[in-house]
Design a protein around this motif. Structure first.
Motif, PDB file in Angstrom:
ATOM      1  N   ALA A  88      52.286  36.381  -6.505  1.00  0.00           N
ATOM      2  CA  ALA A  88      51.885  36.715  -7.163  1.00  0.00           C
ATOM      3  C   ALA A  88      53.470  37.052  -8.598  1.00  0.00           C
ATOM      4  CB  ALA A  88      53.076  38.329  -6.758  1.00  0.00           C
ATOM      5  N   THR A  89      54.005  36.183  -8.442  1.00  0.00           N
ATOM      6  CA  THR A  89      55.019  35.759  -9.755  1.00  0.00           C
ATOM      7  C   THR A  89      54.541  34.871 -10.885  1.00  0.00           C
ATOM      8  OG1 THR A  89      55.616  33.600  -8.452  1.00  0.00           O
ATOM      9  CG2 THR A  89      57.125  35.486  -7.989  1.00  0.00           C
ATOM     10  N   GLY A  90      53.247  35.066 -10.783  1.00  0.00           N
ATOM     11  CA  GLY A  90      52.308  33.760 -11.602  1.00  0.00           C
ATOM     12  C   GLY A  90      52.253  34.786 -12.627  1.00  0.00           C
ATOM     13  N   TYR A  91      51.060  33.973 -13.923  1.00  0.00           N
ATOM     14  CA  TYR A  91      50.864  34.767 -15.286  1.00  0.00           C
ATOM     15  C   TYR A  91      50.180  35.787 -14.672  1.00  0.00           C
ATOM     16  CZ  TYR A  91      48.289  36.305 -19.439  1.00  0.00           C
ATOM     17  OH  TYR A  91      47.756  37.228 -20.417  1.00  0.00           O
ATOM     18  N   THR A  92      48.488  35.255 -13.799  1.00  0.00           N
ATOM     19  CA  THR A  92      47.457  36.448 -13.001  1.00  0.00           C
ATOM     20  C   THR A  92      48.225  37.285 -12.376  1.00  0.00           C
ATOM     21  OG1 THR A  92      45.839  34.388 -13.846  1.00  0.00           O
ATOM     22  CG2 THR A  92      45.311  36.211 -12.116  1.00  0.00           C
ATOM     23  N   GLY A  93      48.973  36.821 -11.180  1.00  0.00           N
ATOM     24  CA  GLY A  93      50.059  37.424 -10.338  1.00  0.00           C
ATOM     25  C   GLY A  93      50.719  39.215 -11.047  1.00  0.00           C
ATOM     26  N   ARG A  94      51.335  38.617 -11.672  1.00  0.00           N
ATOM     27  CA  ARG A  94      51.876  39.489 -12.525  1.00  0.00           C
ATOM     28  C   ARG A  94      50.469  40.455 -13.116  1.00  0.00           C
ATOM     29  NH1 ARG A  94      54.133  35.272 -14.677  1.00  0.00           N
ATOM     30  NH2 ARG A  94      54.359  35.851 -16.551  1.00  0.00           N
ATOM     31  N   LEU A  95      49.852  39.975 -13.788  1.00  0.00           N
ATOM     32  CA  LEU A  95      49.360  42.159 -14.632  1.00  0.00           C
ATOM     33  C   LEU A  95      48.709  41.657 -13.319  1.00  0.00           C
ATOM     34  CD1 LEU A  95      47.153  38.631 -16.605  1.00  0.00           C
ATOM     35  CD2 LEU A  95      48.405  40.861 -17.192  1.00  0.00           C
ATOM     36  N   VAL A  96      47.892  40.908 -12.190  1.00  0.00           N
ATOM     37  CA  VAL A  96      47.317  42.219 -10.671  1.00  0.00           C
ATOM     38  C   VAL A  96      48.323  43.165 -10.325  1.00  0.00           C
ATOM     39  CG1 VAL A  96      47.069  41.990  -8.441  1.00  0.00           C
ATOM     40  CG2 VAL A  96      45.723  40.329 -10.107  1.00  0.00           C
ATOM     41  N   THR A  97      49.649  43.203 -10.032  1.00  0.00           N
ATOM     42  CA  THR A  97      50.909  43.429  -9.861  1.00  0.00           C
ATOM     43  C   THR A  97      50.792  44.885 -10.634  1.00  0.00           C
ATOM     44  OG1 THR A  97      52.347  41.927  -9.529  1.00  0.00           O
ATOM     45  CG2 THR A  97      53.219  43.692  -9.438  1.00  0.00           C
ATOM     46  N   ASP A  98      51.005  44.492 -12.160  1.00  0.00           N
ATOM     47  CA  ASP A  98      50.699  46.008 -13.166  1.00  0.00           C
ATOM     48  C   ASP A  98      49.733  46.533 -12.428  1.00  0.00           C
ATOM     49  OD1 ASP A  98      52.764  44.544 -14.484  1.00  0.00           O
ATOM     50  OD2 ASP A  98      51.687  43.761 -16.239  1.00  0.00           O
ATOM     51  N   GLU A  99      48.393  46.425 -12.400  1.00  0.00           N
ATOM     52  CA  GLU A  99      47.137  46.858 -12.351  1.00  0.00           C
ATOM     53  C   GLU A  99      46.925  48.149 -10.501  1.00  0.00           C
ATOM     54  OE1 GLU A  99      43.638  48.728 -13.159  1.00  0.00           O
ATOM     55  OE2 GLU A  99      45.546  47.588 -14.599  1.00  0.00           O
ATOM     56  N   LEU A 100      47.984  47.396  -9.764  1.00  0.00           N
ATOM     57  CA  LEU A 100      47.843  47.359  -8.603  1.00  0.00           C
ATOM     58  C   LEU A 100      48.890  48.912  -8.904  1.00  0.00           C
ATOM     59  CD1 LEU A 100      48.151  44.588  -6.240  1.00  0.00           C
ATOM     60  CD2 LEU A 100      45.938  46.438  -6.402  1.00  0.00           C
ATOM     61  N   ASP A 111      40.290  35.985  -4.383  1.00  0.00           N
ATOM     62  CA  ASP A 111      41.251  35.008  -5.757  1.00  0.00           C
ATOM     63  C   ASP A 111      40.691  35.145  -6.567  1.00  0.00           C
ATOM     64  OD1 ASP A 111      39.284  33.307  -5.918  1.00  0.00           O
ATOM     65  OD2 ASP A 111      39.579  32.052  -3.944  1.00  0.00           O
ATOM     66  N   SER A 112      41.824  35.192  -7.615  1.00  0.00           N
ATOM     67  CA  SER A 112      41.005  34.463  -9.026  1.00  0.00           C
ATOM     68  C   SER A 112      40.444  33.313  -9.430  1.00  0.00           C
ATOM     69  CB  SER A 112      42.242  35.194 -10.113  1.00  0.00           C
ATOM     70  OG  SER A 112      43.604  34.362  -9.717  1.00  0.00           O
ATOM     71  N   THR A 113      39.989  32.707  -8.782  1.00  0.00           N
ATOM     72  CA  THR A 113      39.254  30.940  -9.145  1.00  0.00           C
ATOM     73  C   THR A 113      38.483  31.058  -9.840  1.00  0.00           C
ATOM     74  OG1 THR A 113      39.234  28.643  -8.291  1.00  0.00           O
ATOM     75  CG2 THR A 113      38.310  30.414  -7.359  1.00  0.00           C
ATOM     76  N   GLY A 114      38.023  29.852 -10.828  1.00  0.00           N
ATOM     77  CA  GLY A 114      37.075  29.755 -11.656  1.00  0.00           C
ATOM     78  C   GLY A 114      36.990  28.325 -11.022  1.00  0.00           C
ATOM     79  N   GLU A 115      37.597  27.714 -10.265  1.00  0.00           N
ATOM     80  CA  GLU A 115      37.091  26.187  -9.896  1.00  0.00           C
ATOM     81  C   GLU A 115      35.973  26.184  -8.669  1.00  0.00           C
ATOM     82  OE1 GLU A 115      41.353  24.710  -8.449  1.00  0.00           O
ATOM     83  OE2 GLU A 115      41.991  25.917  -9.362  1.00  0.00           O
ATOM     84  N   GLN A 116      35.280  25.973  -9.724  1.00  0.00           N
ATOM     85  CA  GLN A 116      33.361  25.551  -8.684  1.00  0.00           C
ATOM     86  C   GLN A 116      33.692  25.273  -7.509  1.00  0.00           C
ATOM     87  OE1 GLN A 116      30.602  24.943 -11.375  1.00  0.00           O
ATOM     88  NE2 GLN A 116      30.536  26.810 -12.273  1.00  0.00           N
TER      89      GLN A 116
END
Length: 195
Positions: free
Chosen positions: A50-62, A135-140
């Motif tokens: 939740a504290t990384g860049y994507t996690g903060r964006l997801v938190t804001d949206e939630l 998850d939010s991965t892009g790692e195939q």
């Protein structure tokens, strides 16, 4: 579990079960709503990373959507900067802490990468806890690992596994879902990406 019936939400036929297709539909339209035992219900979401860049964006949206969620990650001080949600400290090195993070939750959104190094313990905890995994991965390579290593067991336990719901893939999945509307049942929808 803290599951509450949602107000008149019907996004799939009565016979639908929780599948990546249904979860994709829900995430595109109504986060924190799941179909459980034939009834659409409000879901408790665990957000790990939740504290990384994507996690903060997801938190804001939630927060914006009024979702019920808990914040999870390794650093309590960073988590306390969150938005008033419950905080649960958890680490990929401590399987019990991950299971504790998921206690009472219906879905986990994992935003803690790199996923090939850090994602597998969260997938394992989700299956062990009977919690759907997104998850939010892009790692195939990680996407393939999730299905190859955990797909059969997750299906057996009724747990949905949905890697790659980040910006790299989610828009195409949402567009495919919308394009297929009225043409169901579909056996296959081909979505191609060009870089």
């Amino acid at each position: 579990r803290r599951i509450r019936p949602a107000t008149s939400v019907r996004l799939a036929p009565e016979s639908a079960v929780i599948t990546p297709w249904v979860i994709t539909s829900l995430i595109c339209t109504r986060p924190s709503v799941l179909r459980v035992a034939g009834v659409w219900c409000r879901a408790m979401i665990a957000l790990y990373g939740a504290t990384g860049y994507t996690g903060r964006l997801v938190t804001d949206e939630l927060v914006r959507r009024g979702a019920d969620f808990v914040l999870g990650g390794r650093n309590r001080r960073k988590l306390e900067r969150g938005r008033g949600a419950e905080i649960r400290v958890a680490s990929i090195d401590d399987p019990r802490s991950l299971r504790d993070l998921l206690d009472g939750c219906d879905v986990v959104i994992n935003c803690a990468g790199p996923f090939t190094e850090a994602g597998e313990p969260v997938v394992r905890a989700a299956i062990d806890s009977g919690v759907h995994y997104v998850d939010s991965t892009g790692e195939q390579t990680f996407m393939k690992l999730v299905f190859d290593r955990y797909g059969a067991e997750a299906e057996e336990r009724g747990v949905g596994l949905l890697p790659a719901m980040g910006f790299d893939y989610a828009p195409g999945d949402c567009i495919a879902r919308l394009a297929a509307e009225g043409h169901e049942p579909c056996e296959e929808v081909l979505v191609a990406y060009s870089v």
